[in-house]
Each structure stands twice: as structure tokens, then as C-alpha cells.
Design a protein around this motif. Sequence first.
Motif, PDB file in Angstrom:
ATOM      1  N   LEU A  22       0.852  -1.125   0.029  1.00 15.65           N
ATOM      2  CA  LEU A  22       0.089  -0.063   0.054  1.00 15.65           C
ATOM      3  C   LEU A  22       0.860   1.316  -0.070  1.00 15.65           C
ATOM      4  N   ILE A  23       0.087   2.414  -0.453  1.00 13.87           N
ATOM      5  CA  ILE A  23       0.758   3.694  -0.165  1.00 13.87           C
ATOM      6  C   ILE A  23      -0.544   4.045   0.510  1.00 13.87           C
ATOM      7  N   LYS A  24       0.119   4.780   1.712  1.00 18.13           N
ATOM      8  CA  LYS A  24      -0.878   5.386   2.582  1.00 18.13           C
ATOM      9  C   LYS A  24      -0.495   6.843   3.156  1.00 18.13           C
ATOM     10  N   GLY A  25      -1.271   7.768   3.707  1.00 12.70           N
ATOM     11  CA  GLY A  25      -0.515   8.787   4.208  1.00 12.70           C
ATOM     12  C   GLY A  25      -1.203  10.238   3.672  1.00 12.70           C
ATOM     13  N   LEU A  77       3.118   0.821  -7.679  1.00 13.61           N
ATOM     14  CA  LEU A  77       2.880   1.852  -6.776  1.00 13.61           C
ATOM     15  C   LEU A  77       3.580   2.873  -6.939  1.00 13.61           C
ATOM     16  N   GLY A  78       3.169   4.112  -6.947  1.00 15.73           N
ATOM     17  CA  GLY A  78       4.023   5.535  -7.012  1.00 15.73           C
ATOM     18  C   GLY A  78       3.311   6.646  -7.607  1.00 15.73           C
ATOM     19  N   LYS A  79       2.319   6.298  -8.466  1.00 15.86           N
ATOM     20  CA  LYS A  79       1.634   7.393  -9.167  1.00 15.86           C
ATOM     21  C   LYS A  79       1.059   8.416  -8.047  1.00 15.86           C
ATOM     22  N   PHE A  80       0.580   7.940  -7.095  1.00 16.98           N
ATOM     23  CA  PHE A  80       0.253   8.935  -6.043  1.00 16.98           C
ATOM     24  C   PHE A  80       1.601   9.170  -5.166  1.00 16.98           C
ATOM     25  N   ASN A  81       1.797  10.463  -4.924  1.00 16.86           N
ATOM     26  CA  ASN A  81       3.021  11.092  -4.351  1.00 16.86           C
ATOM     27  C   ASN A  81       3.058  10.309  -3.038  1.00 16.86           C
ATOM     28  N   LEU A  82       4.166   9.688  -2.990  1.00 20.17           N
ATOM     29  CA  LEU A  82       4.556   8.864  -1.754  1.00 20.17           C
ATOM     30  C   LEU A  82       4.744   9.890  -0.547  1.00 20.17           C
ATOM     31  N   PRO A  83       3.969   9.751   0.514  1.00 23.02           N
ATOM     32  CA  PRO A  83       4.128  10.580   1.665  1.00 23.02           C
ATOM     33  C   PRO A  83       5.054   9.952   2.744  1.00 23.02           C
ATOM     34  N   VAL A  84       6.148  10.978   3.164  1.00 22.54           N
ATOM     35  CA  VAL A  84       7.038  10.475   4.134  1.00 22.54           C
ATOM     36  C   VAL A  84       6.845  11.622   5.328  1.00 22.54           C
ATOM     37  N   GLU A  85       6.662  11.108   6.652  1.00 22.34           N
ATOM     38  CA  GLU A  85       6.729  11.946   7.632  1.00 22.34           C
ATOM     39  C   GLU A  85       8.191  12.149   8.110  1.00 22.34           C
ATOM     40  N   VAL A  86       8.346  13.456   8.427  1.00 22.11           N
ATOM     41  CA  VAL A  86       9.788  13.833   8.883  1.00 22.11           C
ATOM     42  C   VAL A  86       9.827  14.747  10.112  1.00 22.11           C
ATOM     43  N   ASN A  87      11.023  14.520  10.685  1.00 18.09           N
ATOM     44  CA  ASN A  87      11.097  15.611  12.150  1.00 18.09           C
ATOM     45  C   ASN A  87      11.401  17.114  11.308  1.00 18.09           C
ATOM     46  N   PRO A  88      10.508  18.145  11.815  1.00 23.39           N
ATOM     47  CA  PRO A  88      10.596  19.250  11.168  1.00 23.39           C
ATOM     48  C   PRO A  88      12.117  20.043  11.118  1.00 23.39           C
ATOM     49  N   GLU A  96      18.005   9.696   8.234  1.00 24.38           N
ATOM     50  CA  GLU A  96      18.148  10.264   9.435  1.00 24.38           C
ATOM     51  C   GLU A  96      17.099  11.353   9.328  1.00 24.38           C
ATOM     52  N   GLY A  97      16.038  11.659  10.233  1.00 24.16           N
ATOM     53  CA  GLY A  97      15.258  12.638  10.169  1.00 24.16           C
ATOM     54  C   GLY A  97      14.097  12.155   9.742  1.00 24.16           C
ATOM     55  N   VAL A  98      13.861  10.739   9.269  1.00 33.73           N
ATOM     56  CA  VAL A  98      12.391  10.397   8.637  1.00 33.73           C
ATOM     57  C   VAL A  98      11.819   9.611   9.850  1.00 33.73           C
ATOM     58  N   VAL A  99      10.467   9.904  10.048  1.00 37.36           N
ATOM     59  CA  VAL A  99       9.849   9.485  10.996  1.00 37.36           C
ATOM     60  C   VAL A  99       9.076   7.975  10.603  1.00 37.36           C
ATOM     61  N   ASP A 100       8.465   8.138   9.518  1.00 42.51           N
ATOM     62  CA  ASP A 100       7.981   6.838   8.964  1.00 42.51           C
ATOM     63  C   ASP A 100       7.670   7.156   7.387  1.00 42.51           C
ATOM     64  N   VAL A 101       7.290   5.994   6.757  1.00 41.11           N
ATOM     65  CA  VAL A 101       7.145   6.305   5.129  1.00 41.11           C
ATOM     66  C   VAL A 101       5.823   5.654   5.083  1.00 41.11           C
ATOM     67  N   GLY A 102       4.920   6.105   3.884  1.00 46.03           N
ATOM     68  CA  GLY A 102       3.787   5.642   3.777  1.00 46.03           C
ATOM     69  C   GLY A 102       3.704   4.363   2.735  1.00 46.03           C
TER      70      GLY A 102
END
Length: 240
Positions: free
Chosen positions: A96-99, A130-141, A206-212
Motif C-alpha cells: 500500500l501507499i498511505k498517508g 505503486l507510486g503514481k500517488f506521491n509517496l508521503p513521508v513523515e519527517v522531523n521538522p 536520518e530525520g524520517v519518522v515513517d514512510v507511507g
Amino acid sequence: MSDVEALKREAGIAACRYVKSGMNVGLGTGSTVKYTIIEIGRRVSEEGLEIIGVPTSEATRELAESLDIPLMEISDVKSLDITIDGADEFDSHFSLIKGGGGALTREKIVANLSKSMIVVADESKRVDILGKFNLPVEVNPEKFSTVIEEISSICPGKVFLRRTTTNTEGEENIYVTDNDGYILDCEFGPTIVNPAVMERMISGIEGVVDVGLFVGICDAVFVASPSGVEIMVNPEGRLC
Ligand code: 5RP
């Protein structure tokens, strides 16, 4: 209700058949699983269904509370019976891609704590790669600009810092998640042929919290199309 909305509702409600009294249920985030949550709320109030929900976002918490669904915090959960959630894309391997809704980190924590995960979606979310939907990645600000540089070296397209429009003049602010993180939307295009490798690669920055990217977690997808709801069950999953 538009046609797409009706499909989301059909898929969302159909997946409720797996929800039984006595279960702890992970409640996903988004416009499709919203219908699952509304149906669970109806069964709680009209049929005496007894479950405890674990919301994956503040939006879902508000919705579940408004429906009087009993809730528990993620931090108080050791294991869940099932999670039902939406997805931005799914492929034939149940990756899946989520986020899209920005809740990917809590969604992954809750899904990983669950004995099974069901995705609810309309047919537009089905893809070959997967990947047509832009992959969300949560990061440390504090690290977002260095993460952008690193992901840009492996991402064929652009990497956008997610922003949100806040007023009628169209002013934009940086989008902030429920965990006070930022989201990068990464324009891979349909190139993610090995999502497990990509997930590991991006998680290691480094700095990535999680990947969608959700790989090896989804057990079934309820896909609504004009011809009805198809239930795809993962032959290697936990619902078999
Ligand atoms: C939120 C998500 C959603 O599940 C995903 O964006 C699908 O949402 P929708 O059902 O509204 O299309 O991952 O973070």
C-alpha cells in the motif's frame, strides 16, 4: 451522494462484517473508512456491539467520540484484533501507499499491533505498480531540508513539503501532523517495483519518522466498483 462517494460507502460498510463484539479495533483515517466508523457507531448504538476502538488520528478520534464508540489510546494497547483503514494505492501483492491524510505514522503503528488489517477503497486506488500517488513521508521538522536532499537523490521526480491552505486568500502554511511532524510528498511515479526495499531505504534516512509504504501488513482489500464490492484476500495473510 456522488458515484465515488457511494462506492467508498459501500466498501467502508462491507468491511464491518469482520468486526465482532469483544474486539479491539484500529480505526483508520480518511473519507472511505469514515463510513466504516459510522457503521460501527450505528451497530454500537442500535445493536449493542461492544468494541473498543483505537483511533489513528485526531480527526478519527473526534468522529468516533461523536458516535459514542468507546476508545483507548495507542499507548495503552498491546495488541488489537483488527484494523480497518483506507489506502491511497494498493497493488496485487497487497502493498500500500498511505498517508494522503497525513496519519501514516499512527496508522502503521496501529496496523502493526493488529492481528489483521483490512483496507477499504474504491477501484481507483488499484494500481499495477505503486507510486503514481506521491509517496508521503513523515519527517522531523528540524531535519526536513536534509531529508528532502537525500530523498531527491533516489526519487525521479520532485519532493514537495506538504502545505495547507488556511484562509480564503489562499495563504499557505506548512502542514503539521498530529505528531507535530512535517510531510514530504515524493513524486516517484509508478516506479516503486520493490516497495519493501524502498521502505527500508527511506526509513534509514536520518530525520524520517515513517514512510507511507505498508508492505506485508494488509490481509484483505474491500474494493468497491460499480459492479459491487470485491473482497481480495491476501493468500499469505492472516485472514486465510
Ligand atoms: C490517511 C490515509 C488514508 O487512509 C488514505 O489517504 C485514503 O484516504 P481516502 O479514503 O480519503 O481516499 O492513509 O493518512
